[in-house]
Design an enzyme around this catalytic site. Structure first.
Site, PDB file in Angstrom:
ATOM      1  N   ASN A  85       7.118   6.906 -11.262  1.00 13.77           N
ATOM      2  CA  ASN A  85       6.292   7.426 -12.383  1.00 13.77           C
ATOM      3  C   ASN A  85       4.850   8.747 -11.502  1.00 13.77           C
ATOM      4  OD1 ASN A  85       7.731   6.257 -13.506  1.00 13.77           O
ATOM      5  ND2 ASN A  85       6.696   4.272 -13.960  1.00 13.77           N
ATOM      6  N   MET A  86       4.506   7.734 -11.185  1.00 13.82           N
ATOM      7  CA  MET A  86       3.257   8.774 -10.313  1.00 13.82           C
ATOM      8  C   MET A  86       3.938  10.185  -9.851  1.00 13.82           C
ATOM      9  SD  MET A  86       0.691   7.313  -7.622  1.00 13.82           S
ATOM     10  CE  MET A  86       1.559   7.623  -6.178  1.00 13.82           C
ATOM     11  N   LYS A 139       7.555  11.045   0.463  1.00 13.46           N
ATOM     12  CA  LYS A 139       8.616  10.678   0.024  1.00 13.46           C
ATOM     13  C   LYS A 139       8.264   8.805  -0.376  1.00 13.46           C
ATOM     14  CE  LYS A 139      12.359  11.729   2.746  1.00 13.46           C
ATOM     15  NZ  LYS A 139      12.609  11.877   4.075  1.00 13.46           N
ATOM     16  N   GLY A 140       6.909   9.016   0.014  1.00  9.56           N
ATOM     17  CA  GLY A 140       6.310   7.574  -0.235  1.00  9.56           C
ATOM     18  C   GLY A 140       6.604   6.496   0.343  1.00  9.56           C
ATOM     19  N   HIS A 183     -12.660  10.516   2.854  1.00  8.82           N
ATOM     20  CA  HIS A 183     -11.946  10.270   4.157  1.00  8.82           C
ATOM     21  C   HIS A 183     -12.825   9.577   5.455  1.00  8.82           C
ATOM     22  CE1 HIS A 183      -8.032  10.889   2.656  1.00  8.82           C
ATOM     23  NE2 HIS A 183      -7.916  11.927   2.623  1.00  8.82           N
ATOM     24  N   PHE A 185       5.975   4.745  -7.426  1.00  7.78           N
ATOM     25  CA  PHE A 185       6.108   6.074  -6.852  1.00  7.78           C
ATOM     26  C   PHE A 185       6.653   7.237  -7.401  1.00  7.78           C
ATOM     27  CE2 PHE A 185       7.428   9.629  -4.317  1.00  7.78           C
ATOM     28  CZ  PHE A 185       6.057   9.650  -3.570  1.00  7.78           C
ATOM     29  N   LYS A 208      -3.123  10.589   3.750  1.00 10.46           N
ATOM     30  CA  LYS A 208      -2.244  10.369   4.059  1.00 10.46           C
ATOM     31  C   LYS A 208      -1.671   9.036   4.475  1.00 10.46           C
ATOM     32  CE  LYS A 208       0.310  13.601   2.946  1.00 10.46           C
ATOM     33  NZ  LYS A 208       0.096  13.548   1.868  1.00 10.46           N
ATOM     34  N   SER A 209      -2.663   7.615   4.302  1.00  8.02           N
ATOM     35  CA  SER A 209      -2.913   6.867   3.978  1.00  8.02           C
ATOM     36  C   SER A 209      -2.457   5.891   3.117  1.00  8.02           C
ATOM     37  CB  SER A 209      -3.852   5.903   4.370  1.00  8.02           C
ATOM     38  OG  SER A 209      -3.638   6.539   6.026  1.00  8.02           O
ATOM     39  N   SER A 214       3.425  11.998   7.821  1.00  7.43           N
ATOM     40  CA  SER A 214       3.841  12.826   6.872  1.00  7.43           C
ATOM     41  C   SER A 214       1.912  13.754   6.510  1.00  7.43           C
ATOM     42  CB  SER A 214       2.803  11.257   6.063  1.00  7.43           C
ATOM     43  OG  SER A 214       2.539  11.703   4.252  1.00  7.43           O
ATOM     44  N   THR A 274      -4.441   7.583  -0.591  1.00  5.17           N
ATOM     45  CA  THR A 274      -4.964   7.836  -1.036  1.00  5.17           C
ATOM     46  C   THR A 274      -4.282   7.694  -2.507  1.00  5.17           C
ATOM     47  OG1 THR A 274      -5.166   8.907   1.420  1.00  5.17           O
ATOM     48  CG2 THR A 274      -7.180   8.915  -0.733  1.00  5.17           C
ATOM     49  N   ALA A 334       1.726   2.809 -11.993  1.00  6.34           N
ATOM     50  CA  ALA A 334       1.901   3.380 -10.431  1.00  6.34           C
ATOM     51  C   ALA A 334       3.030   3.038  -9.950  1.00  6.34           C
ATOM     52  CB  ALA A 334       0.718   2.331 -10.408  1.00  6.34           C
TER      53      ALA A 334
END
Length: 304
Positions: free
Chosen positions: A224-225, A251-252, A101, A222, A46-47, A131, A49, A220
């Site tokens: 759109n991804m 949420k990002g 990880h 958030f 959750k960093s 997260s 990735t 890239a």
């Protein structure tokens, strides 16, 4: 409270989820054959990735204009220790891209020849905590805590997949000279995605035109991804990630911990983590209003 054994096992000092990995698989990775042009994305969970997977793939495939448009992230950047789709790693064409990880001491020994590249992304641990807590609610293979306070105790004790955040980050940085590694922070990527894309391009030796860089940055973002089914992990089996219960990409944002953690919980976190965090060579950004400092300055951006 110790998480139930069916959700977690400890192997060589690190916790793993039994459904997606085994001690035998982890041990076999020590002798995994590394190619000089292999690229590894390594993070604590959750960093950022998936975001980094997407960025690197867009860079390598120049916006997916080479026939990779319909290939999902998990096939383009498969998980080294969690090969749930049984991808044939040895026969993949170069350059291979892997995601992991793993702590520094469990990655393939061949990475220490310093020719293959590692991109290590770290994120402020309070946002990682929140997260991961929300992520646990949509992953049937993980134990769902009864409340946030319970999960806070697990996280602070390192009784979560990949174990203690501090150990993971400290370990990779302390042994950085053993590897060919670029450190980036989630927060600097949020602040200036284009600059981060250029930094990754430079590290990988990949030269893109200004228009291609703009295309990578656009794809890239958030938003759109999150709506891209190739990138948002909606393709995962529901017994591993149940996207009907929530989004893999939630949420990002930076500083979301403030909407979840109470004053008391934040003080408890600081009592356990603060001293060791302050000794790390990274300056962490805790709120979206703060101005994050770049983690890495050793790699110059491409002139595009």
């Amino acid at each position: 409270m110790e998480p139930a054994n069916k959700f977690l096992y400890k192997h060589k000092g690190c916790y793993f989820v039994p459904v997606v990995s085994s001690p035998e698989n982890i041990d076999s990775l020590e002798s995994f054959e590394i190619r000089d042009d292999d690229i590894f994305i390594i993070t604590y969970p959750k960093s950022g990735t998936i975001w980094t997977q997407n960025i690197v793939n867009l860079i390598l495939h120049e916006g997916h204009r080479d026939g990779t448009e319909t290939i999902t992230l998990v096939d383009r950047a498969p998980w080294l220790e969690c090969n749930v789709f049984h991808i044939d790693f040895p026969n993949r064409p170069s350059p291979r891209l892997f995601t992991s990880h793993l702590p520094y001491y469990l990655v393939p020994k061949g990475l220490q020849n310093k020719r293959a590249k590692i991109i290590y992304v770290l994120r402020n641990p309070k946002d990682v905590l929140v997260s991961t807590y929300h992520f646990s609610k949509i992953t049937p293979v993980r134990e769902t805590p009864k409340d946030f306070d319970t999960f806070l105790e697990w996280f602070l004790a390192g009784r979560v997949p990949s174990s203690l955040w501090l150990d993971h980050v400290e370990g990779w940085h302390a042994h950085k000279d053993d590897f060919n590694i670029l450190f980036l922070s989630y927060e600097e990527m949020k602040k200036d995605l284009r600059r981060s894309v250029l930094k990754i391009c430079s590290f990988l030796g990949k030269k893109l035109t200004a228009k291609e860089v703009d295309d990578v940055v656009d794809k890239a973002t958030f938003d759109n991804m999150k709506v891209d089914s190739r990138a948002n992990y909606t393709f995962m089996p529901s017994d591993i990630v149940d996207c009907s219960k929530g989004d893999f990409l939630r949420k990002g944002t930076v500083g979301d911990w403030k909407s979840t953690m109470t004053v008391a919980q934040n003080e408890k976190f600081d009592r356990v983590f603060k001293d060791r965090i302050e000794k790390l060579p990274f300056k962490f950004c805790w709120d979206i209003q703060e101005d994050p400092e770049p983690i890495s300055s050793s790699v110059e951006e491409n002139n595009v």
